[in-house]
Design an enzyme around this catalytic site. Sequence first.
Site, short mmCIF file in Angstrom:
data_model
loop_
_atom_site.label_atom_id
_atom_site.label_comp_id
_atom_site.label_asym_id
_atom_site.label_seq_id
_atom_site.Cartn_x
_atom_site.Cartn_y
_atom_site.Cartn_z
CD GLU A 10 -3.15 -0.32 2.25
OE1 GLU A 10 -3.66 -1.42 2.48
OE2 GLU A 10 -3.23 0.65 3.01
CG ASP A 11 1.33 2.96 3.13
OD1 ASP A 11 0.43 3.40 2.39
OD2 ASP A 11 1.13 2.67 4.32
P1 NDP Z 1 -6.81 7.71 6.38
O1 NDP Z 1 -6.32 6.67 5.44
O2 NDP Z 1 -6.92 9.11 5.88
O3 NDP Z 1 -5.90 7.72 7.68
C1 NDP Z 1 -5.90 6.65 8.58
C2 NDP Z 1 -4.75 5.71 8.29
O4 NDP Z 1 -3.52 6.42 8.34
C3 NDP Z 1 -4.63 4.64 9.32
O5 NDP Z 1 -5.48 3.57 9.02
C4 NDP Z 1 -3.16 4.27 9.25
O6 NDP Z 1 -3.08 3.35 8.19
C5 NDP Z 1 -2.49 5.57 8.79
N1 NDP Z 1 -1.74 6.33 9.82
C6 NDP Z 1 -0.53 6.93 9.61
N2 NDP Z 1 -0.14 7.63 10.68
C7 NDP Z 1 -1.09 7.47 11.63
C8 NDP Z 1 -1.22 7.96 12.96
N3 NDP Z 1 -0.30 8.74 13.52
N4 NDP Z 1 -2.31 7.61 13.65
C9 NDP Z 1 -3.24 6.81 13.09
N5 NDP Z 1 -3.19 6.32 11.81
C10 NDP Z 1 -2.11 6.65 11.08
O7 NDP Z 1 -8.21 7.33 6.95
P2 NDP Z 1 -9.14 6.28 6.34
O8 NDP Z 1 -9.21 6.47 4.87
O9 NDP Z 1 -8.70 4.95 6.86
O10 NDP Z 1 -10.54 6.70 6.91
C11 NDP Z 1 -11.25 5.97 7.89
C12 NDP Z 1 -12.64 6.59 8.06
O11 NDP Z 1 -12.51 7.97 8.45
C13 NDP Z 1 -13.47 6.66 6.79
O12 NDP Z 1 -14.24 5.53 6.56
C14 NDP Z 1 -14.35 7.86 7.03
O13 NDP Z 1 -15.45 7.49 7.83
C15 NDP Z 1 -13.49 8.76 7.80
N6 NDP Z 1 -12.87 9.80 6.96
C16 NDP Z 1 -13.12 11.07 7.25
C17 NDP Z 1 -12.55 12.11 6.52
C18 NDP Z 1 -12.78 13.51 6.93
O14 NDP Z 1 -12.13 14.41 6.39
N7 NDP Z 1 -13.68 13.80 7.85
C19 NDP Z 1 -11.67 11.83 5.36
C20 NDP Z 1 -11.43 10.44 5.15
C21 NDP Z 1 -12.03 9.48 5.93
P3 NDP Z 1 -1.90 2.27 8.05
O15 NDP Z 1 -2.05 1.24 9.10
O16 NDP Z 1 -2.14 1.75 6.66
O17 NDP Z 1 -0.65 3.06 8.17
#
Ligand code: NDP
Length: 182
Positions: free
Chosen positions: A70-71
């Site tokens: 993914e990254d």
């Molecule tokens: P993102 O992909 O934008 O971010 C979360 C992911 O970032 C985590 O799953 C993790 O993935 C990675 N990550 C990297 N650094 C950190 C950190 N310091 N703390 C936590 N996570 C970190 O979010 P998602 O697309 O997974 O969105 C999840 C839900 O949030 C969506 O279904 C929606 O409901 C909501 N959402 C809201 C938005 C808004 O602007 N209000 C925008 C987008 C989503 P990994 O383990 O792969 O590193």
Amino acid sequence: MTASSTPRDCATDLIIRAMHYAAMRHRDQTRKDGKTPYINHPIALAATLSNAGVREPSILAAAMLHDLIEDTATTDTDLRAEFGSEVADLVLEVTDTKFLSKPARKRLQRAKASRASEGAKLIKLADKICNLRDILARPPADWTPQRKQEYFDWAAKVVSGLRGTHPVLERKFDAVVRVVSA
Ligand code: NDP
Ligand code: ZN
């Protein structure tokens, strides 16, 4: 395996190789707080699994490698050549489909959760535990309280599809959620 090596040597070798490979591939990346070295996250997953009693080497190795496709530029083929099909299949199972839109990826991640293999479910559980802990301790720099809450709600939905896999890990997830809700 050489004449003098044991299964334990092989297991240790696989996990150390996966750790080194992940460290090299993630070496220029930080987590979304902008400070934490990316490799802390895969190591946290492996530690969470091991602390919960998960000792299967292929699962711990796949946990170390779980965000590479993914990254980073790492491909499924790279992982298959380097670590074999058991580990590569696990990583592929926990990898979001890149060509889909973000909402479609999120839907698919929930749909796939309950059908995943045991190993993939364990890695998914550990991933959600570690991400929730990160959001509490070192959150993405620009996330509002509402954005954090949306992530917690979404993670809880994914984990609801993983219930019944590993009571210890599920209790750890619930414990982080309790901190969030307090
Ligand atoms: P993102 O992909 O934008 O971010 C979360 C992911 O970032 C985590 O799953 C993790 O993935 C990675 N990550 C990297 N650094 C950190 C950190 N310091 N703390 C936590 N996570 C970190 O979010 P998602 O697309 O997974 O969105 C999840 C839900 O949030 C969506 O279904 C929606 O409901 C909501 N959402 C809201 C938005 C808004 O602007 N209000 C925008 C987008 C989503 P990994 O383990 O792969 O590193
Ligand atoms: Zn992850």
